[in-house]
Each structure stands twice: as C-alpha cells, then as structure tokens.
Design a protein around this motif. Structure first.
Motif, PDB file in Angstrom:
ATOM      1  N   THR A   1       0.862  -1.169   0.104  1.00 31.35           N
ATOM      2  CA  THR A   1       0.074  -0.031  -0.082  1.00 31.35           C
ATOM      3  C   THR A   1       0.866   1.241   0.190  1.00 31.35           C
ATOM      4  O   THR A   1       2.107   1.200   0.372  1.00 31.35           O
ATOM      5  CB  THR A   1      -0.871  -0.053   1.090  1.00 31.35           C
ATOM      6  OG1 THR A   1      -0.296   0.282   2.368  1.00 31.35           O
ATOM      7  CG2 THR A   1      -1.769  -1.200   1.306  1.00 31.35           C
TER       8      THR A   1
ATOM      9  N   ALA B   1       0.843   3.920   2.110  1.00 36.42           N
ATOM     10  CA  ALA B   1       0.956   4.323   3.404  1.00 36.42           C
ATOM     11  C   ALA B   1       2.132   3.196   4.069  1.00 36.42           C
ATOM     12  O   ALA B   1       2.877   3.792   4.896  1.00 36.42           O
ATOM     13  CB  ALA B   1      -0.213   4.074   4.212  1.00 36.42           C
TER      14      ALA B   1
ATOM     15  N   TYR C   1       5.587   4.734   4.353  1.00 37.97           N
ATOM     16  CA  TYR C   1       6.073   5.688   5.257  1.00 37.97           C
ATOM     17  C   TYR C   1       7.465   5.435   6.095  1.00 37.97           C
ATOM     18  O   TYR C   1       8.124   6.501   6.055  1.00 37.97           O
ATOM     19  CB  TYR C   1       4.651   5.768   6.377  1.00 37.97           C
ATOM     20  CG  TYR C   1       5.039   6.836   7.217  1.00 37.97           C
ATOM     21  CD1 TYR C   1       4.271   8.273   6.896  1.00 37.97           C
ATOM     22  CD2 TYR C   1       5.546   6.894   8.406  1.00 37.97           C
ATOM     23  CE1 TYR C   1       4.242   9.237   7.778  1.00 37.97           C
ATOM     24  CE2 TYR C   1       5.313   8.229   9.347  1.00 37.97           C
ATOM     25  CZ  TYR C   1       4.990   8.994   8.935  1.00 37.97           C
ATOM     26  OH  TYR C   1       4.843  10.171   9.826  1.00 37.97           O
TER      27      TYR C   1
ATOM     28  N   TYR D   1       6.433  12.549   7.449  1.00 35.18           N
ATOM     29  CA  TYR D   1       4.947  13.039   7.503  1.00 35.18           C
ATOM     30  C   TYR D   1       4.826  14.276   6.376  1.00 35.18           C
ATOM     31  O   TYR D   1       3.953  14.306   5.889  1.00 35.18           O
ATOM     32  CB  TYR D   1       4.894  13.608   8.945  1.00 35.18           C
ATOM     33  CG  TYR D   1       3.510  14.017   9.150  1.00 35.18           C
ATOM     34  CD1 TYR D   1       2.383  13.157   9.478  1.00 35.18           C
ATOM     35  CD2 TYR D   1       3.095  15.216   9.086  1.00 35.18           C
ATOM     36  CE1 TYR D   1       1.135  13.487   9.630  1.00 35.18           C
ATOM     37  CE2 TYR D   1       1.881  15.826   9.387  1.00 35.18           C
ATOM     38  CZ  TYR D   1       0.802  15.006   9.475  1.00 35.18           C
ATOM     39  OH  TYR D   1      -0.588  15.279   9.791  1.00 35.18           O
TER      40      TYR D   1
ATOM     41  N   PHE E   1       4.198  12.599   3.027  1.00 35.19           N
ATOM     42  CA  PHE E   1       2.949  11.871   2.940  1.00 35.19           C
ATOM     43  C   PHE E   1       1.772  13.132   3.025  1.00 35.19           C
ATOM     44  O   PHE E   1       0.686  13.154   2.571  1.00 35.19           O
ATOM     45  CB  PHE E   1       2.917  11.044   3.984  1.00 35.19           C
ATOM     46  CG  PHE E   1       3.379   9.710   3.647  1.00 35.19           C
ATOM     47  CD1 PHE E   1       2.185   8.766   2.989  1.00 35.19           C
ATOM     48  CD2 PHE E   1       4.606   9.279   3.501  1.00 35.19           C
ATOM     49  CE1 PHE E   1       2.976   7.382   2.468  1.00 35.19           C
ATOM     50  CE2 PHE E   1       5.192   8.069   3.053  1.00 35.19           C
ATOM     51  CZ  PHE E   1       4.303   7.277   2.394  1.00 35.19           C
ATOM     52  N   THR E   2       1.924  14.183   3.703  1.00 40.59           N
ATOM     53  CA  THR E   2       1.238  15.289   3.529  1.00 40.59           C
ATOM     54  C   THR E   2       1.087  15.669   2.284  1.00 40.59           C
ATOM     55  O   THR E   2      -0.043  16.110   1.770  1.00 40.59           O
ATOM     56  CB  THR E   2       1.662  16.509   4.428  1.00 40.59           C
ATOM     57  OG1 THR E   2       1.683  16.163   5.691  1.00 40.59           O
ATOM     58  CG2 THR E   2       0.769  17.625   4.230  1.00 40.59           C
TER      59      THR E   2
ATOM     60  N   ARG F   1      -1.059  13.210   0.525  1.00 40.87           N
ATOM     61  CA  ARG F   1      -2.484  13.058   0.817  1.00 40.87           C
ATOM     62  C   ARG F   1      -3.290  14.328   0.174  1.00 40.87           C
ATOM     63  O   ARG F   1      -4.352  14.205  -0.416  1.00 40.87           O
ATOM     64  CB  ARG F   1      -2.432  13.241   2.252  1.00 40.87           C
ATOM     65  CG  ARG F   1      -3.882  13.258   3.085  1.00 40.87           C
ATOM     66  CD  ARG F   1      -3.808  13.768   4.656  1.00 40.87           C
ATOM     67  NE  ARG F   1      -3.295  15.200   4.578  1.00 40.87           N
ATOM     68  CZ  ARG F   1      -3.059  15.735   5.767  1.00 40.87           C
ATOM     69  NH1 ARG F   1      -2.891  14.985   6.664  1.00 40.87           N
ATOM     70  NH2 ARG F   1      -2.431  16.852   5.747  1.00 40.87           N
TER      71      ARG F   1
ATOM     72  N   LEU G   1      -5.028   8.775   4.536  1.00 41.39           N
ATOM     73  CA  LEU G   1      -4.151   7.571   4.413  1.00 41.39           C
ATOM     74  C   LEU G   1      -3.871   7.310   5.961  1.00 41.39           C
ATOM     75  O   LEU G   1      -3.648   8.171   6.947  1.00 41.39           O
ATOM     76  CB  LEU G   1      -2.637   8.080   3.977  1.00 41.39           C
ATOM     77  CG  LEU G   1      -2.578   8.469   2.340  1.00 41.39           C
ATOM     78  CD1 LEU G   1      -1.343   9.076   2.138  1.00 41.39           C
ATOM     79  CD2 LEU G   1      -2.752   7.329   1.622  1.00 41.39           C
ATOM     80  N   ASP G   2      -4.069   5.821   6.162  1.00 44.15           N
ATOM     81  CA  ASP G   2      -3.504   5.354   7.577  1.00 44.15           C
ATOM     82  C   ASP G   2      -2.241   5.165   7.789  1.00 44.15           C
ATOM     83  O   ASP G   2      -1.397   4.286   7.500  1.00 44.15           O
ATOM     84  CB  ASP G   2      -4.241   4.015   7.548  1.00 44.15           C
ATOM     85  CG  ASP G   2      -4.311   3.162   8.717  1.00 44.15           C
ATOM     86  OD1 ASP G   2      -4.086   4.179   9.965  1.00 44.15           O
ATOM     87  OD2 ASP G   2      -4.385   2.147   9.020  1.00 44.15           O
ATOM     88  N   LEU G   3      -1.516   6.471   8.350  1.00 49.06           N
ATOM     89  CA  LEU G   3      -0.386   6.523   8.656  1.00 49.06           C
ATOM     90  C   LEU G   3       0.256   6.444  10.189  1.00 49.06           C
ATOM     91  O   LEU G   3      -0.864   6.365  10.720  1.00 49.06           O
ATOM     92  CB  LEU G   3       0.158   7.834   8.340  1.00 49.06           C
ATOM     93  CG  LEU G   3      -0.241   8.456   6.860  1.00 49.06           C
ATOM     94  CD1 LEU G   3       0.193   9.844   6.752  1.00 49.06           C
ATOM     95  CD2 LEU G   3       0.431   7.478   6.014  1.00 49.06           C
TER      96      LEU G   3
ATOM     97  N   SER H   1      -0.446  10.396  13.316  1.00 48.81           N
ATOM     98  CA  SER H   1      -1.743  11.209  12.937  1.00 48.81           C
ATOM     99  C   SER H   1      -1.263  12.898  12.790  1.00 48.81           C
ATOM    100  O   SER H   1      -2.257  13.457  12.196  1.00 48.81           O
ATOM    101  CB  SER H   1      -2.629  11.016  13.861  1.00 48.81           C
ATOM    102  OG  SER H   1      -2.254  11.602  15.390  1.00 48.81           O
TER     103      SER H   1
END
Length: 239
Positions: free
Chosen positions: A163, A165, A168, A188, A191-192, A195, A216-218, A221
């Motif tokens: 996936t 995520a 990460y 982060y 992935f921001t 997202r 996204l399930d990171l 949070s």
C-alpha cells in the motif's frame, strides 16, 4: 464584282490572329491544370486586418521530470508519486545546476554526502554510475533515489510494500536523519504532499502534478515534532 485589295485581306488575318491570342491568354488562368500542379496557398488575412486566432493544443504531454519519475518508479517498483513528493520536499523539483544545498545534498531528490549521510555514493553504486553523474543529471538522480528506496524496502521484510501508506517508514529511513522523531517528521511532510496533492512549475517551465491520495492510514496522525518539547531559548528548536 468588287475586288478585295490584298492588303485588306492581310490586315484582316492579322486582326483575327491577334484576337485569338488575346482570348487564349486571357482565359488560360481558368483552364484545368494537370493533377499535381495545384499549390496550396495560405488563406488571406481577415478583412479587418486582425491577426488570425491561434489554435493551441491544450493537452500537455508529460515533461522530462514527470517521465523520469514514472520510468524510475516502474524500473524499481516504487510509486512514482512517492518519488515526486520526496522531490518536492527536498528541492521543489529544482536540480540547482548540480550544486549542493546548504546541507550538502544534491539534485532533485536531495541525495546526501558526508557529514550528513552517504546516500549519493550508495545510490551511485546501485546504478553502477559515478557519483558526479547523479549530482548533475536529474534523471540519474531520480533513478538513484528509486534504487535506494527499493533497497530499503527489501531490507527488513524482503518484500515491497503493498500500500502507499506502507512506504511511510521507508521514506523516514531514506531521509538518513539519525533522530527517529525528526526522520518521521520528514516522512510526515512527504505524505502530507501525497495526501493533499501538489502542483508546481519548475524554472524550466515544466508543470508537475501530484494528485491527492486522500485519507491515508499513517503511523503518525500529526507531525511528530509538534508533540516535542520546545527549547527554552528558541521555541521552534527540537531538543
């Protein structure tokens, strides 16, 4: 019977010949020409004198960097959007003409040299190229980063993430930042971008777009550094 003078006959004949030639010359422009004899001419400008409107193709083909992200991703089984997001965080997709930034990082993907890391040399070894090539050539720089991410992904689980995520922690390790919390903050940031999506135009005029992936399930949070106690003498500093 009246006799016709010879001079009058000759004059009449000359008049007839001149008349026939004049008719032929005047009408030749309207005669059909043999096949292949026609030449296409540009249309006359508008009667108003204004320049004709340009018909522009609004569909832009992928540029060099967009193609490089896609090809490197396919070659090393890394999502091209991950490569593009890292490139945006590291350099805003600028190669800096082969010059390092203030942290001795090179190229679109911020490949590091000592004392901040050795990702440039490692990536060059994986590609079988000289480090100087990765410093100056954007495509090689992106390929080197993709090769490193591929190697990092296989280092622990021996399998590539299934996936988006799941990349990460690999992106955090790619940063080569020794402090785990700061490395996660780096991931982060990347992935921001993934997202929310991002779009920008480089100095060379290429427009690059990273589509928004949505929720996204990171592992984090929020930015891990937001929960870090600040320095007494400089608030934004991380202990």
């Amino acid at each position: 019977m009246q006799r016709i003078h010879p001079i009058s006959v000759h004059a009449a004949l000359r008049l007839m010949v001149v008349t026939i030639v004049a008719l032929l010359v005047g009408g030749i422009g309207s005669w059909p020409l043999p096949a292949g004899a026609y030449t296409s001419l540009p249309p006359a400008p508008p009667a108003t004198g204004a320049a004709p409107a340009l018909q522009l193709n609004r569909t832009l083909a992928p540029g060099k960097l967009t193609t490089a992200f896609a090809q490197a991703g396919a070659e090393f089984n890394v999502p091209p959007t991950v490569l593009a997001a890292i490139g945006y965080v590291e350099s805003h997709w600028e190669n800096r003409a082969g010059q390092p930034n203030d942290y001795q990082q090179y190229g679109i993907m911020g490949l590091r040299t000592p004392p901040g890391g050795d990702s440039l040399a490692r990536a060059a070894t994986l590609l079988g190229q000289a480090p100087a090539t990765l410093q100056t050539d954007p495509t090689s720089n992106i390929r080197g980063a993709a090769a490193l991410l591929h190697q990092l992904a296989l280092a622990d689980d021996k399998a590539l993430p299934g996936t988006l995520a799941a990349w990460y922690p690999i992106v955090a390790r790619y940063s080569a930042i020794p402090d785990p919390r700061v490395a996660r903050s780096y991931a982060y940031s990347v992935f921001t971008i993934l997202r929310d999506g991002v779009s920008g135009t480089t100095r060379s005029g290429e427009t690059i777009r990273v589509p928004a992936a949505g929720a996204l399930d990171l592992p984090d949070s929020a930015d891990p550094l937001l929960a870090t106690p600040a320095s007494d003498d400089y608030g934004p500093a991380h202990w």
